[in-house]
Write a protein that holds these residues in place. Structure first.
Motif: not given
Ligand SMILES: Nc1ncnc2c1ncn2[C@@H]1O[C@H](COP(=O)(O)OP(=O)(O)OP(=O)(O)O)[C@@H](O)[C@H]1O
Ligand SMILES: [Mg+2]
Length: 261
Positions: A63-65, A78-82, A162-175
Protein backbone atom coordinates in the motif's frame (compact mmCIF):
# COMPACT_ATOMS: atom_id res chain seq x y z
CA UNK A 1 -2.61 8.95 12.63
CA UNK A 2 -1.11 9.69 9.26
CA UNK A 3 -0.96 6.75 6.84
CA UNK A 4 2.49 5.27 6.28
CA UNK A 5 3.93 6.30 2.93
CA UNK A 6 4.65 2.66 2.12
CA UNK A 7 3.13 -0.35 3.83
CA UNK A 8 4.36 -3.75 2.69
CA UNK A 9 2.73 -6.77 4.32
CA UNK A 10 3.60 -10.45 4.03
CA UNK A 11 5.28 -9.94 0.66
CA UNK A 12 6.37 -13.19 -0.94
CA UNK A 13 8.12 -13.48 -4.31
CA UNK A 14 9.25 -16.69 -5.99
CA UNK A 15 11.52 -17.16 -8.98
CA UNK A 16 10.94 -20.79 -9.86
CA UNK A 17 12.39 -22.68 -6.91
CA UNK A 18 14.00 -19.58 -5.34
CA UNK A 19 12.04 -17.86 -2.60
CA UNK A 20 13.44 -14.34 -3.11
CA UNK A 21 11.14 -12.76 -0.50
CA UNK A 22 9.33 -14.75 2.17
CA UNK A 23 6.63 -12.94 4.12
CA UNK A 24 8.38 -9.56 4.26
CA UNK A 25 6.55 -6.76 6.07
CA UNK A 26 7.71 -3.20 6.58
CA UNK A 27 6.31 0.30 6.92
CA UNK A 28 7.95 3.50 5.73
CA UNK A 29 6.59 6.62 7.42
CA UNK A 30 6.28 10.06 5.88
CA UNK A 31 9.57 12.01 5.81
CA UNK A 32 11.49 8.98 6.99
CA UNK A 33 14.74 7.64 5.61
CA UNK A 34 14.42 3.89 5.80
CA UNK A 35 17.46 1.69 5.27
CA UNK A 36 17.39 -1.84 3.84
CA UNK A 37 20.56 -3.84 4.31
CA UNK A 38 21.47 -7.46 3.78
CA UNK A 39 23.96 -9.65 1.90
CA UNK A 40 23.98 -10.24 -1.85
CA UNK A 41 20.88 -12.07 -2.99
CA UNK A 42 18.95 -11.20 0.19
CA UNK A 43 16.02 -9.85 -1.85
CA UNK A 44 16.59 -6.09 -1.58
CA UNK A 45 16.26 -5.27 -5.28
CA UNK A 46 13.39 -7.75 -5.56
CA UNK A 47 11.56 -5.74 -2.90
CA UNK A 48 11.94 -2.59 -5.01
CA UNK A 49 10.88 -4.47 -8.15
CA UNK A 50 7.72 -5.65 -6.42
CA UNK A 51 6.88 -2.15 -5.15
CA UNK A 52 7.39 -0.80 -8.66
CA UNK A 53 5.16 -3.41 -10.29
CA UNK A 54 7.96 -5.11 -12.24
CA UNK A 55 6.98 -8.50 -10.87
CA UNK A 56 3.94 -10.17 -9.46
CA UNK A 57 4.28 -11.39 -5.86
CA UNK A 58 2.97 -14.82 -4.94
CA UNK A 59 1.44 -13.33 -1.79
CA UNK A 60 1.13 -10.13 0.18
CA UNK A 61 0.03 -6.53 -0.17
CA UNK A 62 1.74 -3.24 -0.94
CA UNK A 63 0.00 0.00 0.00
CA UNK A 64 1.20 3.48 -0.89
CA UNK A 65 -0.31 6.24 1.27
CA UNK A 66 -3.15 3.91 2.17
CA UNK A 67 -3.97 2.78 -1.38
CA UNK A 68 -3.24 -0.67 -2.80
CA UNK A 69 -0.31 -0.51 -5.19
CA UNK A 70 -0.33 -4.05 -6.57
CA UNK A 71 -1.47 -4.04 -10.18
CA UNK A 72 -0.11 -0.54 -10.80
CA UNK A 73 1.99 -0.47 -13.96
CA UNK A 74 5.57 0.83 -13.65
CA UNK A 75 4.85 3.76 -16.01
CA UNK A 76 2.13 5.01 -13.63
CA UNK A 77 4.49 5.33 -10.67
CA UNK A 78 5.86 8.79 -11.43
CA UNK A 79 2.35 10.19 -11.55
CA UNK A 80 1.65 8.67 -8.13
CA UNK A 81 4.81 10.26 -6.75
CA UNK A 82 7.12 7.25 -6.65
CA UNK A 83 10.60 7.45 -8.16
CA UNK A 84 13.42 4.95 -8.19
CA UNK A 85 17.07 4.73 -9.10
CA UNK A 86 18.45 1.49 -10.50
CA UNK A 87 21.42 -0.46 -9.23
CA UNK A 88 23.00 0.06 -12.67
CA UNK A 89 23.28 3.61 -13.99
CA UNK A 90 20.92 3.51 -16.97
CA UNK A 91 21.63 6.98 -18.35
CA UNK A 92 21.12 7.69 -22.06
CA UNK A 93 24.65 8.11 -23.44
CA UNK A 94 23.57 10.03 -26.54
CA UNK A 95 21.79 12.72 -24.51
CA UNK A 96 23.22 15.50 -22.39
CA UNK A 97 22.78 15.50 -18.63
CA UNK A 98 19.94 17.99 -18.91
CA UNK A 99 18.23 16.00 -21.65
CA UNK A 100 18.52 12.87 -19.51
CA UNK A 101 16.54 14.69 -16.84
CA UNK A 102 13.84 15.72 -19.30
CA UNK A 103 13.23 12.11 -20.39
CA UNK A 104 10.34 10.71 -18.42
CA UNK A 105 9.88 13.73 -16.19
CA UNK A 106 6.42 14.20 -14.84
CA UNK A 107 4.33 17.32 -15.17
CA UNK A 108 2.40 18.16 -12.02
CA UNK A 109 -1.38 18.61 -12.38
CA UNK A 110 -1.25 22.09 -10.83
CA UNK A 111 1.28 22.94 -13.45
CA UNK A 112 -1.30 22.34 -16.18
CA UNK A 113 -3.51 24.87 -14.47
CA UNK A 114 -0.78 27.45 -14.68
CA UNK A 115 -0.33 26.63 -18.34
CA UNK A 116 -3.94 27.27 -19.32
CA UNK A 117 -3.15 30.86 -20.15
CA UNK A 118 -0.10 29.85 -22.17
CA UNK A 119 -0.91 28.64 -25.66
CA UNK A 120 2.43 27.36 -26.81
CA UNK A 121 3.82 23.88 -26.22
CA UNK A 122 7.35 25.15 -25.88
CA UNK A 123 6.36 26.83 -22.63
CA UNK A 124 6.16 23.31 -21.23
CA UNK A 125 9.61 22.48 -22.51
CA UNK A 126 10.93 25.74 -21.09
CA UNK A 127 9.38 25.04 -17.70
CA UNK A 128 10.80 21.50 -17.58
CA UNK A 129 14.26 22.79 -18.49
CA UNK A 130 13.97 25.31 -15.71
CA UNK A 131 12.99 22.57 -13.27
CA UNK A 132 15.85 20.34 -14.45
CA UNK A 133 18.30 23.19 -13.97
CA UNK A 134 16.99 23.73 -10.44
CA UNK A 135 17.40 20.05 -9.58
CA UNK A 136 20.94 19.98 -11.00
CA UNK A 137 21.73 23.07 -8.99
CA UNK A 138 20.38 21.49 -5.81
CA UNK A 139 22.71 18.53 -6.36
CA UNK A 140 25.65 20.79 -7.17
CA UNK A 141 26.03 19.63 -10.78
CA UNK A 142 24.44 22.40 -12.81
CA UNK A 143 27.83 23.07 -14.40
CA UNK A 144 27.67 19.73 -16.23
CA UNK A 145 24.14 20.21 -17.63
CA UNK A 146 25.34 20.18 -21.23
CA UNK A 147 27.92 17.41 -20.84
CA UNK A 148 27.32 13.85 -21.94
CA UNK A 149 27.09 11.49 -18.97
CA UNK A 150 29.79 9.12 -20.22
CA UNK A 151 32.31 11.99 -20.14
CA UNK A 152 31.74 12.51 -16.41
CA UNK A 153 33.43 10.82 -13.45
CA UNK A 154 31.38 7.96 -12.01
CA UNK A 155 30.47 9.90 -8.87
CA UNK A 156 28.90 12.68 -10.93
CA UNK A 157 27.03 10.17 -13.08
CA UNK A 158 25.50 8.75 -9.91
CA UNK A 159 24.37 12.25 -8.96
CA UNK A 160 22.75 12.65 -12.38
CA UNK A 161 20.81 9.45 -11.68
CA UNK A 162 19.57 10.94 -8.44
CA UNK A 163 18.72 14.20 -10.18
CA UNK A 164 16.66 12.36 -12.78
CA UNK A 165 14.65 10.62 -10.06
CA UNK A 166 14.01 13.98 -8.36
CA UNK A 167 12.48 15.40 -11.53
CA UNK A 168 9.30 13.50 -10.66
CA UNK A 169 9.05 15.47 -7.39
CA UNK A 170 8.49 12.14 -5.64
CA UNK A 171 6.91 11.61 -2.28
CA UNK A 172 8.60 8.21 -2.13
CA UNK A 173 12.13 7.81 -3.45
CA UNK A 174 13.67 4.33 -3.75
CA UNK A 175 17.46 4.31 -3.99
CA UNK A 176 19.20 1.05 -4.94
CA UNK A 177 22.86 1.20 -3.87
CA UNK A 178 23.37 4.95 -4.33
CA UNK A 179 26.82 4.80 -2.71
CA UNK A 180 28.32 1.96 -4.74
CA UNK A 181 31.51 3.05 -6.46
CA UNK A 182 31.65 6.39 -4.63
CA UNK A 183 34.67 7.75 -2.74
CA UNK A 184 34.45 8.46 1.00
CA UNK A 185 34.04 12.17 0.32
CA UNK A 186 31.28 11.54 -2.21
CA UNK A 187 29.49 9.28 0.28
CA UNK A 188 29.54 12.07 2.88
CA UNK A 189 28.06 14.43 0.32
CA UNK A 190 25.39 11.85 -0.58
CA UNK A 191 24.46 11.47 3.09
CA UNK A 192 24.02 15.21 3.37
CA UNK A 193 21.90 15.37 0.19
CA UNK A 194 19.62 12.52 1.20
CA UNK A 195 19.28 14.03 4.66
CA UNK A 196 17.97 17.22 3.08
CA UNK A 197 15.54 15.35 0.78
CA UNK A 198 13.82 13.93 3.82
CA UNK A 199 12.13 17.27 4.45
CA UNK A 200 9.95 16.72 1.40
CA UNK A 201 9.76 12.96 0.84
CA UNK A 202 10.27 9.48 2.26
CA UNK A 203 13.41 7.70 1.09
CA UNK A 204 14.12 3.97 1.09
CA UNK A 205 17.83 3.24 0.72
CA UNK A 206 19.15 -0.20 -0.22
CA UNK A 207 22.87 -0.20 0.52
CA UNK A 208 25.86 -2.41 1.26
CA UNK A 209 27.60 0.60 2.79
CA UNK A 210 26.41 -0.01 6.34
CA UNK A 211 28.00 3.12 7.86
CA UNK A 212 26.04 5.30 5.44
CA UNK A 213 22.75 3.53 6.20
CA UNK A 214 23.39 3.80 9.95
CA UNK A 215 24.18 7.50 9.60
CA UNK A 216 21.15 8.59 7.57
CA UNK A 217 18.31 6.19 8.42
CA UNK A 218 15.69 6.62 11.11
CA UNK A 219 14.86 2.93 10.85
CA UNK A 220 16.42 -0.09 9.18
CA UNK A 221 15.26 -3.50 8.04
CA UNK A 222 17.79 -6.29 7.63
CA UNK A 223 17.05 -8.95 5.01
CA UNK A 224 18.72 -12.32 4.71
CA UNK A 225 17.64 -15.02 2.24
CA UNK A 226 14.33 -13.25 1.69
CA UNK A 227 13.51 -12.94 5.41
CA UNK A 228 13.47 -9.91 7.68
CA UNK A 229 15.96 -10.92 10.36
CA UNK A 230 15.88 -7.61 12.24
CA UNK A 231 14.31 -4.17 12.18
CA UNK A 232 14.69 -1.06 14.31
CA UNK A 233 16.67 2.12 14.81
CA UNK A 234 20.38 2.20 13.90
CA UNK A 235 21.43 1.66 17.54
CA UNK A 236 19.02 -1.28 17.81
CA UNK A 237 20.42 -2.83 14.63
CA UNK A 238 23.98 -2.34 15.86
CA UNK A 239 23.09 -4.07 19.08
CA UNK A 240 21.24 -6.95 17.41
CA UNK A 241 23.13 -10.19 17.88
CA UNK A 242 21.53 -12.05 15.02
CA UNK A 243 22.50 -9.26 12.66
CA UNK A 244 26.05 -8.99 13.87
CA UNK A 245 26.73 -12.71 13.85
CA UNK A 246 24.71 -13.69 10.78
CA UNK A 247 25.63 -10.81 8.52
CA UNK A 248 27.25 -7.60 9.61
CA UNK A 249 30.15 -8.93 11.64
CA UNK A 250 32.89 -6.38 12.05
CA UNK A 251 30.97 -3.72 10.08
CA UNK A 252 28.74 -3.18 13.08
CA UNK A 253 31.68 -2.32 15.27
CA UNK A 254 33.25 0.03 12.76
CA UNK A 255 29.89 1.78 12.32
CA UNK A 256 29.80 2.60 16.04
CA UNK A 257 32.49 5.24 15.76
CA UNK A 258 30.80 6.73 12.68
CA UNK A 259 28.40 9.58 12.21
CA UNK A 260 25.30 7.61 13.23
CA UNK A 261 22.59 8.41 15.79
N1 LIG B 1 14.53 -12.04 -12.42
C1 LIG B 1 14.99 -13.01 -11.64
N2 LIG B 1 14.89 -14.29 -12.03
C2 LIG B 1 15.32 -15.29 -11.22
N3 LIG B 1 15.87 -15.12 -10.01
C3 LIG B 1 15.99 -13.84 -9.58
C4 LIG B 1 15.57 -12.74 -10.36
N4 LIG B 1 15.81 -11.61 -9.66
C5 LIG B 1 16.37 -12.00 -8.51
N5 LIG B 1 16.48 -13.34 -8.44
C6 LIG B 1 16.99 -14.11 -7.29
O1 LIG B 1 16.30 -13.67 -6.15
C7 LIG B 1 17.18 -13.55 -5.04
C8 LIG B 1 17.17 -12.12 -4.53
O2 LIG B 1 17.82 -11.28 -5.50
P1 LIG B 1 17.94 -9.70 -5.35
O3 LIG B 1 18.49 -9.20 -6.63
O4 LIG B 1 16.66 -9.15 -4.88
O5 LIG B 1 19.03 -9.58 -4.20
P2 LIG B 1 19.73 -8.27 -3.61
O6 LIG B 1 19.49 -8.31 -2.14
O7 LIG B 1 19.30 -7.07 -4.35
O8 LIG B 1 21.26 -8.59 -3.90
P3 LIG B 1 22.47 -7.59 -4.28
O9 LIG B 1 22.96 -7.03 -2.98
O10 LIG B 1 23.49 -8.52 -4.88
O11 LIG B 1 21.97 -6.57 -5.24
C9 LIG B 1 18.52 -14.04 -5.52
O12 LIG B 1 18.64 -15.40 -5.21
C10 LIG B 1 18.46 -13.84 -7.01
O13 LIG B 1 19.30 -14.74 -7.69
MG1 LIG C 1 20.27 -5.68 -5.50
Amino acid sequence: MEQPTLDVADLTVRFGGVLALDGVSLKVEANEIHGIIGPNGAGKTTLFNAVCGFLRPARGTIRYRGKALLGTAPHQLARLGIARTLQSLGLWPGLTVLENLLVGSRVRPNFFASLLAMPRADRLEWRLREQATQVLDELGIVSVADAHPAALPYGLQKRVILARALMAEPELLLLDEPASGLSAGEIDRLAELVGRLRRRMSVVVVEHHVDLVMAISQRIHVLNFGHVIASGTPPEIRGNREVSTAYLGEDVKTAEGGTGA
